[in-house]
Write an enzyme that holds these catalytic residues in place. Structure first.
Site, mmCIF file in Angstrom:
data_model
loop_
_atom_site.group_PDB
_atom_site.id
_atom_site.type_symbol
_atom_site.label_atom_id
_atom_site.label_comp_id
_atom_site.label_asym_id
_atom_site.label_seq_id
_atom_site.Cartn_x
_atom_site.Cartn_y
_atom_site.Cartn_z
ATOM 1 N N HIS A 145 29.087 42.872 -86.481
ATOM 2 C CA HIS A 145 29.415 44.156 -87.280
ATOM 3 C C HIS A 145 30.223 44.051 -88.067
ATOM 4 C CE1 HIS A 145 28.203 44.913 -82.869
ATOM 5 N NE2 HIS A 145 27.390 45.642 -83.471
HETATM 6 S S1 FES Z 1 32.254 43.195 -85.049
HETATM 7 FE FE1 FES Z 1 31.179 43.694 -83.198
HETATM 8 S S2 FES Z 1 31.132 42.369 -81.929
HETATM 9 FE FE2 FES Z 1 32.425 41.487 -83.339
#
Ligand code: FES
Length: 180
Positions: A145
């Site tokens: 993410h």
């Molecule tokens: S940014 Fe979501 S698991 Fe690493």
């Protein structure tokens, strides 16, 4: 007289062998799981587990990953530039402010040891291998993410709420560390 085998017959036979082999493997796996599970150490034994790592072969700018209690641990030997960046970073801009000196042990500025699990949802960040992207702050980048960690393993951008965790560890000599 020896019978000739055509290509089609041969590949059919190979397929049968492969099918039989995979069925066998599933059987062994199913049996093996119960057996291995019964041999797993009790939780309290696991909690005590520690691991010793020879860090002598790691050159400045290189990193290795070791497994400790089932988790990846990143050991990075930082370059002078990486240390300087980590030291000069503005703590007031950080989500989880922590000085770099509080994240290293025994005054060994070169060595950063962190659990390699993103604190957002548990992916393993990139940045250990030379060709891997290290994110905008030169540490690690979690592609799940988009979390960016700096060269001290602190979260600097993205959804992760906290810094990469520093495990308990100590130097038992100049070239060996004991994690856990
Ligand atoms: S940014 Fe979501 S698991 Fe690493």
């Amino acid at each position: 007289m020896a019978k000739k085998t055509t290509k089609t017959q041969q590949s059919k036979r190979d397929f049968l062998y492969l099918t039989a082999a995979s069925t066998g493997a599933v059987g062994v796996a199913a049996f093996g799981w119960a057996f291995i599970d019964s041999m797993n150490p009790a939780a309290d034994t696991l909690a005590l587990a520690s691991t010793e790592v020879n860090i002598a072969p790691i050159e400045p700018g290189q990193a290795i990953t070791v497994m400790w209690r089932g988790k990846p641990v990143f050991i990075r030997r930082r370059t002078p530039e990486e240390i300087e960046k980590a030291r000069n970073a503005d703590l007031s801009t950080m989500r989880d402010p922590q000085s770099d000196t509080d994240r290293i042990v025994d005054g060994k500025d070169e060595w950063l040891v962190v659990v390699g699990i993103c604190t957002h949802l548990g992916c393993v960040p990139l940045g250990q291998k030379p060709a891997e992207i290290k994110g905008e702050y030169g540490g690690w980048f979690c592609p799940c993410h988009g979390s960016h960690y700096d060269s001290s393993g602190r979260i600097r951008k993205g959804p992760a709420p906290t810094n990469l965790k520093v495990p308990d560890y100590e130097f038992i000599s100049d070239t060996v560390i004991k994690i856990g």
